[in-house]
Design a protein around this motif. Structure first.
Motif, PDB file in Angstrom:
ATOM      1  N   GLN A   1      32.505  33.284  42.478  1.00 51.56           N
ATOM      2  CA  GLN A   1      33.297  32.089  42.129  1.00 51.56           C
ATOM      3  C   GLN A   1      34.195  32.378  40.926  1.00 51.56           C
ATOM      4  O   GLN A   1      35.368  32.017  40.902  1.00 51.56           O
ATOM      5  CB  GLN A   1      32.400  30.877  41.794  1.00 51.56           C
ATOM      6  N   HIS A   2      33.622  33.051  39.908  1.00 46.55           N
ATOM      7  CA  HIS A   2      34.378  33.255  38.663  1.00 46.55           C
ATOM      8  C   HIS A   2      35.543  34.230  38.885  1.00 46.55           C
ATOM      9  O   HIS A   2      36.655  34.007  38.396  1.00 46.55           O
ATOM     10  CB  HIS A   2      33.438  33.763  37.561  1.00 46.55           C
ATOM     11  N   SER A   3      35.290  35.292  39.650  1.00 44.54           N
ATOM     12  CA  SER A   3      36.380  36.242  39.928  1.00 44.54           C
ATOM     13  C   SER A   3      37.468  35.545  40.752  1.00 44.54           C
ATOM     14  O   SER A   3      38.664  35.753  40.522  1.00 44.54           O
ATOM     15  CB  SER A   3      35.831  37.462  40.671  1.00 44.54           C
TER      16      SER A   3
ATOM     17  N   GLU B   1      38.178  32.434  40.633  1.00 44.01           N
ATOM     18  CA  GLU B   1      38.877  31.528  39.692  1.00 44.01           C
ATOM     19  C   GLU B   1      39.965  32.281  38.937  1.00 44.01           C
ATOM     20  O   GLU B   1      41.082  31.772  38.760  1.00 44.01           O
ATOM     21  CB  GLU B   1      37.858  30.932  38.711  1.00 44.01           C
ATOM     22  N   HIS B   2      39.663  33.530  38.485  1.00 42.64           N
ATOM     23  CA  HIS B   2      40.674  34.306  37.758  1.00 42.64           C
ATOM     24  C   HIS B   2      41.895  34.568  38.642  1.00 42.64           C
ATOM     25  O   HIS B   2      43.028  34.459  38.187  1.00 42.64           O
ATOM     26  CB  HIS B   2      40.079  35.643  37.307  1.00 42.64           C
ATOM     27  N   LEU B   3      41.630  34.912  39.905  1.00 41.07           N
ATOM     28  CA  LEU B   3      42.756  35.211  40.808  1.00 41.07           C
ATOM     29  C   LEU B   3      43.608  33.959  41.040  1.00 41.07           C
ATOM     30  O   LEU B   3      44.830  34.037  41.079  1.00 41.07           O
ATOM     31  CB  LEU B   3      42.227  35.763  42.134  1.00 41.07           C
TER      32      LEU B   3
ATOM     33  N   ALA C   1      41.301  37.021  28.897  1.00 41.67           N
ATOM     34  CA  ALA C   1      40.153  37.254  28.017  1.00 41.67           C
ATOM     35  C   ALA C   1      38.975  36.468  28.589  1.00 41.67           C
ATOM     36  O   ALA C   1      39.100  35.275  28.860  1.00 41.67           O
ATOM     37  CB  ALA C   1      40.470  36.769  26.614  1.00 41.67           C
ATOM     38  N   CYS C   2      37.844  37.147  28.797  1.00 47.07           N
ATOM     39  CA  CYS C   2      36.719  36.482  29.463  1.00 47.07           C
ATOM     40  C   CYS C   2      35.410  37.202  29.144  1.00 47.07           C
ATOM     41  O   CYS C   2      35.374  38.420  29.013  1.00 47.07           O
ATOM     42  CB  CYS C   2      36.952  36.482  30.974  1.00 47.07           C
ATOM     43  N   CYS C   3      34.340  36.443  29.014  1.00 43.48           N
ATOM     44  CA  CYS C   3      33.049  37.031  28.668  1.00 43.48           C
ATOM     45  C   CYS C   3      32.079  37.060  29.849  1.00 43.48           C
ATOM     46  O   CYS C   3      30.950  37.500  29.725  1.00 43.48           O
ATOM     47  CB  CYS C   3      32.430  36.252  27.504  1.00 43.48           C
TER      48      CYS C   3
HETATM   49 ZN   LIG Z   1      36.695  34.067  33.042  1.00 40.97          ZN
END
Ligand SMILES: [Zn+2]
Length: 409
Positions: free
Chosen positions: A120-122, A124-126, A216-218
């Motif tokens: 889901q998070h990857s 979201e970045h795209l 920027a992401c953790c």
């Molecule tokens: Zn992120």
């Protein structure tokens, strides 16, 4: 400061750590323990994403050696990690059982949950990178939980835009390229054009999807975009002057698409229409319902006016009707009010379910009447001296007796 193992390896599910401290606390009103480890693979709740869940095991009890293939559910000595947070670079594991400082523990995160969130998070970045690149807008809000993934953008979209974003991101998934995660120096960072919701200090972690996004992401991400599987933008609504978008990636997308297909098949069965023809079939049913509703309202209107005619000459006329919408019930009462200065009542319903009622009068105090009725019956409702309405749990014969005893005949 806790060493963040997920920072460099999102696929690490098992790890050995030493307990730095363990303090009793309350969590959700229950006794719990705040355990700090020297290192952890548990991702803490931050940046709009829920924390990982999983377990800890005490090492030295024959459990650490079998850590990676342990069946957690059968291990009664496991420690449940209820919540994980990060404050000032220290990760706090809220657990249900205490562990003494300096104890070696084995940690095991729930991989299925972790991988779902990575997808889901990857994804979201795209999406956010694509929106930034083609629409010059920013992601200004993000939430990732077990239930939903929402993205907030400071712009609005046309329907075609949503399909374009979806196609662009799915193309990035098919290309199956590598995610580039790196920790640039302060000087190098100044040269990078990356997305960030806030001003950052200290070591910054950059997640790059070459050609699509740099941010920027953790959080943990997939190694290659193909692992996202697929993405669907399932909804986009106006929100705070911009747009809130709901996305589903990977298995989530498959599960919800399967459920929607099952619903579609059910509608096809109910309407006896092919799947490709269910929309006109449902429209036809909807139109027929509207038509039937229109005829019913007209029938009820004619019925209540006929009933009003039958009792019009009475001093305190009462209409009894089985079914009638509220507007027609009011029409019946208003028709009577013009012909008498007594109480004009209309009751709609039956003895088993009770009645809806409207009572009106041009000269009597209807509110006083309903208040005296409340002492005899279970009534919900109220109004003004010239009109009251509500519901009553009583039989028709009981209401009639009450009226008679009150001198309303
Ligand atoms: Zn992120």
């Amino acid at each position: 400061m806790t060493v963040l193992l997920y920072d460099r390896d999102a696929y690490k599910t098992d790890f050995i750590a030493s307990v730095f401290s363990c303090e009793p606390i309350k969590y959700s009103g229950k006794d719990a323990f705040d355990i700090v480890l020297d290192q952890t693979a548990f991702f803490p709740e931050q940046g709009g994403q829920d924390c990982d869940s999983g377990k800890l095991f005490i090492c030295g009890e024959g459990k650490d050696a079998a850590c990676s293939d342990k069946d957690d559910t059968e291990d009664v000595n496991s420690i449940n990690v209820l919540h994980v947070s990060i404050k000032s670079d220290v990760v706090h594991h809220i657990c249900d059982i205490p562990v003494a400082a300096c104890t070696k523990v084995c940690g095991k995160i729930c991989w299925e949950q972790r991988f779902d969130r990575m997808q889901q998070h990857s994804g979201e970045h795209l999406v956010s990178g694509t929106v930034h690149r083609f629409f010059g807008a920013d992601n200004v809000g993000f939430h990732l939980s077990a239930r939903e993934v929402t993205l907030d953008f400071n712009t609005t979209f046309e329907e075609n835009d949503i399909a374009f974003i979806e196609d662009t991101v799915n193309r990035a998934i098919y290309e199956n390229f590598e995610t580039h995660i790196f920790f640039p120096s302060a000087d190098e960072l100044k040269t990078l054009d990356y997305r960030s919701k806030k001003e950052l200090t200290g070591q910054v972690r950059i997640v790059e999807y070459p050609g699509y996004d740099m941010c920027a992401c953790c959080a943990p991400h997939v190694k290659r975009t193909g692992e996202i599987g697929s993405i669907r933008i399932v909804a986009a609504e106006h929100f705070k002057g911009g747009t809130r978008m709901w996305i589903e990636c990977g298995k989530r997308s498959l599960i919800s698409a399967r459920a929607q297909l099952n619903d579609t098949r059910a509608i096809s069965r109910i309407t006896s229409a092919k799947i490709s023809e269910i929309v006109p079939a449902v429209e036809k049913i909807s139109d027929a319902l509207k038509d039937a509703r229109f005829k019913l309202v007209k029938f009820e209107r004619d019925s209540i006016l006929a009933l009003a005619d039958e009792v019009r000459a009475e001093k305190n006329p009462i209409i009894w009707i089985d079914a009638c919408d509220q507007d027609n019930l009011r029409l019946g009462v208003n028709t009577l009010v013009s012909g008498t200065d007594g109480y004009c009542s209309a009751f709609c319903g039956n003895d088993d379910d009770g009645y809806r009622f409207i009572i009106a009068s041009s000269s009597k105090d209807c509110r006083a009447l309903i208040n005296s009725m409340k002492s005899a019956f279970e009534i919900r409702g109220g109004g003004s001296p010239d009109m009251v309405q509500g519901t009553i749990k009583a039989k028709r014969s009981e209401i009639a007796v009450f009226y008679t005893e009150a001198g309303i005949e």
